[in-house]
Structure formats: C-alpha cells, structure tokens
Design a protein around this motif. Structure first.
Motif, short mmCIF file in Angstrom:
data_model
loop_
_atom_site.label_atom_id
_atom_site.label_comp_id
_atom_site.label_asym_id
_atom_site.label_seq_id
_atom_site.Cartn_x
_atom_site.Cartn_y
_atom_site.Cartn_z
N MET A 191 0.63 -1.15 -0.23
CA MET A 191 0.60 -0.17 -0.20
C MET A 191 0.95 1.16 -0.25
O MET A 191 0.46 2.24 -0.92
CB MET A 191 -1.34 0.00 1.24
CG MET A 191 -1.70 1.09 1.15
SD MET A 191 -2.95 1.27 -0.26
CE MET A 191 -4.09 -0.26 0.40
N ALA A 192 1.54 1.02 0.62
CA ALA A 192 3.40 2.34 0.77
C ALA A 192 3.57 2.65 -0.25
O ALA A 192 3.77 3.55 -0.35
CB ALA A 192 3.44 2.31 2.14
N GLY A 246 2.45 7.80 3.51
CA GLY A 246 1.28 6.90 2.59
C GLY A 246 0.96 5.40 3.92
O GLY A 246 0.30 5.06 4.43
N TYR A 247 2.12 5.26 4.38
CA TYR A 247 2.55 4.54 6.28
C TYR A 247 1.70 5.41 6.98
O TYR A 247 0.55 4.10 7.82
CB TYR A 247 4.36 4.21 6.58
CG TYR A 247 4.69 3.05 5.84
CD1 TYR A 247 4.20 1.64 6.31
CD2 TYR A 247 5.63 3.34 5.37
CE1 TYR A 247 4.62 0.40 5.26
CE2 TYR A 247 6.59 2.12 5.00
CZ TYR A 247 6.22 0.85 5.40
OH TYR A 247 6.22 0.25 4.45
N LEU A 248 1.81 6.51 7.21
CA LEU A 248 1.27 7.50 8.24
C LEU A 248 -0.37 7.38 7.96
O LEU A 248 -1.34 6.87 8.91
CB LEU A 248 1.21 8.17 8.81
CG LEU A 248 3.35 8.19 9.09
CD1 LEU A 248 3.88 10.02 9.09
CD2 LEU A 248 3.07 7.74 10.21
N LYS A 253 -3.45 4.96 11.07
CA LYS A 253 -4.33 6.65 10.87
C LYS A 253 -5.34 4.95 10.70
O LYS A 253 -6.45 5.54 11.44
CB LYS A 253 -4.87 7.42 10.58
CG LYS A 253 -4.18 8.83 11.06
CD LYS A 253 -4.75 9.85 10.77
CE LYS A 253 -3.46 11.28 11.87
NZ LYS A 253 -4.26 11.85 10.45
N GLU A 254 -5.85 4.35 9.21
CA GLU A 254 -7.28 3.82 9.08
C GLU A 254 -7.53 3.09 10.64
O GLU A 254 -8.00 2.41 10.06
CB GLU A 254 -6.79 3.34 7.67
CG GLU A 254 -7.25 4.56 7.10
CD GLU A 254 -7.08 3.50 5.44
OE1 GLU A 254 -6.76 2.45 5.74
OE2 GLU A 254 -6.74 4.74 4.56
N VAL A 292 2.89 3.04 16.43
CA VAL A 292 3.72 3.92 15.52
C VAL A 292 4.70 4.04 16.30
O VAL A 292 4.59 4.99 17.66
CB VAL A 292 3.28 5.10 15.12
CG1 VAL A 292 4.34 5.84 14.32
CG2 VAL A 292 1.68 4.79 14.04
N VAL A 293 6.17 4.07 16.12
CA VAL A 293 7.78 3.63 16.62
C VAL A 293 8.14 5.10 16.41
O VAL A 293 8.64 5.10 15.28
CB VAL A 293 7.84 2.70 17.13
CG1 VAL A 293 9.16 2.29 17.84
CG2 VAL A 293 7.13 1.81 17.71
N ASP A 294 9.21 5.52 16.99
CA ASP A 294 10.02 7.04 16.80
C ASP A 294 10.84 6.14 16.09
O ASP A 294 11.36 6.09 17.65
CB ASP A 294 9.96 7.75 17.80
CG ASP A 294 10.56 9.03 17.29
OD1 ASP A 294 11.05 9.12 15.80
OD2 ASP A 294 10.64 10.33 18.20
#
Ligand code: ADP
Ligand code: TYD
Length: 211
Positions: free
Chosen positions: A99-100, A167-169, A173-174, A181-183
């Motif tokens: 997807m990304a 795209g990943y972010l 969210k979806e 999500v890790v920094d």
C-alpha cells in the motif's frame, strides 16, 4: 500471533525484527522469521527480479503483481501453517509495504491495491504491526555513514520516499488498533523495549480471550 514490521528502507525494521525474534526464542516461544519479498523458493526468485538493478524499466503494475505473487505463495506455504500451529510469525514487511510503496509511492489506484492485497493475503492479517517511523533525511544520513550499496527500489529518490512515509502514516491512522507507530529516531534499545512491552501486553490479552 502474527507480527509485522514496516517502515522505509533503512528505518531499523530488520534490526528490531531480529531483536524481537531473539527475545521470543530466549523465552522458548516457537517463532518463524520471514522477510518480504521472499521466504519461500518461489518468493525468493521473485525477489531477485524485483530488486535487480537491470530492471529499471519495470512497469508499476508489474511491480505490484510481482510483490503480491511472492506474498500469496508465502501466506499459503509458510504463514498459514505456522499460525495454525500457534507459532509466532514475525514478518519483516507485509501487505502495508505494498500500500505504501506501490499505492502511495508509485501512485497506483489505492482501491485496486487494496483488492490485490486482499487476494494475495487470503485475508490473513497481522495481529500487530510496528511502523518504525523516521524522516527521509535521517535515513540518508545513516546510509552515508554505513556506505551500503542501493538496490532498484532504493534508487527511486527522495520524493518517492516522502510519499511512501505519508502513505504509511495514513494507513496507520486507518487501523489504529493494529498499528503501533514507533519513533525510529530513538536508540535501538529504547525501541526494542517499546516493542517488547507491546508484544507482551497483546500476548496476555490474547491468552485471556482464549480462556
Ligand atoms: P531496515 O531493515 O529498515 O532497512 P536496518 O535494521 O537494516 O533497517 O537498519 C539500517 C541501518 O541503521 C543499520 O546500519 C542499523 O545498524 C542502523 N540502525 C538501526 N536502528 C537504529 C537506531 N535506532 N538508531 C541508529 N541506527 C540504527
Ligand atoms: P529489502 O532489502 O528487503 O528492504 P529493506 O531495505 O527494508 O531491508 O527490499 C525490499 C524493497 O522492496 C524495499 O525497497 C521495499 C520494497 N517493497 C515494495 O515496494 N513493496 C512491497 O510490497 C514489499 C514487500 C517491499
């Protein structure tokens, strides 16, 4: 439990996936570690075609279908049987990469990518996905320091990677339940701790639900 790792090339996914596998093994869990594209003879051969720098003229749809073809074989041959035996499956990349990279990065129709992803996974989705999020600048800096050569995908340029990151972010969210999500700018040890705590929490929850 099915765990996937996602993020840009060089974000630190493989490092963290390896550390998690080590921790699980040290605690005597049965675990299969898989890297995408690859993981079966057929999928590894498709990987060679995908990453070969001679194939710079590869069409985006060809690319989408090849990644998906490699995945379909992996799901049927490796992932489904392992999950049936209650093993841990740790995947370095899975369907969110498509997807990304092919959806958001290459700009293919997102609904078409969703449909192909659903077909290629037979609906088998991770219980948890760790997205190691990091800026493109940070990755370029790390790459300069390590001096590793780039493959066909990695020759796609900075703009491409900015789109992939967005795209990943958006995907995370979806599906906020599945994604953590890790920094990725934190230290290797700090990220390892966050991931292990999350896996322990989810394992406990899964056990309680099965009772
Ligand atoms: P990926 O699998 O996402 O391509 P790797 O795990 O192979 O990334 O890591 C890419 C490079 O960055 C390696 O040289 C690795 O040692 C280094 N690295 C990984 N995690 C971190 C981190 N948290 N901080 C600094 N460098 C890191
Ligand atoms: P690899 O060397 O395994 O990745 P990494 O740099 O993360 O260690 O190369 C895989 C490349 O393929 C990477 O650039 C991401 C890309 N890719 C896609 O574009 N779509 C996909 O569905 C998958 C699984 C990977």
């Amino acid at each position: 439990m099915f765990i996937s790792f996602e993020g840009l090339d060089g974000s630190g996914k493989t490092t963290q996936a390896n550390l998690l596998v080590e921790t699980l093994k040290a605690r005597h869990h049965a675990v299969d570690f898989i890297r995408e594209p690859g993981g079966t003879d057929i999928s590894e051969r498709i990987r060679e075609i995908l990453l070969d720098k001679k194939h710079l003229g590869m069409n985006e749809v060809t690319e989408l279908l090849l990644f998906s073809a490699a995945r379909a074989q992996l799901v049927v041959q490796t992932i489904q049987p392992a999950l049936k035996e209650q093993r841990f499956v740790v995947c370095d990349r899975y369907v969110d990469s498509t997807m990304a990279y092919q959806g958001y990065g290459r700009g293919l129709n997102l609904d078409a990518v969703r449909a192909i992803n659903a077909a290629a996974t037979f609906g088998v989705m991770p219980d948890v996905t760790f997205l190691i999020d990091i800026s493109v600048e940070e990755i370029i800096e790390r790459r300069k320091q390590s001096g590793t050569p780039i493959d066909r995908m990695e020759s796609s340029g900075k703009m491409f990677y900015e789109k992939v990151r967005r795209g990943y972010l958006a995907t995370a969210k979806e599906e906020p339940q599945r994604f953590v999500v890790v920094d990725g700018a934190q230290s290797i040890e700090a990220i390892k701790k966050i991931i292990w705590e999350e896996v322990e929490k989810r394992t406990r929850k899964q056990k309680a639900e099965m009772k």
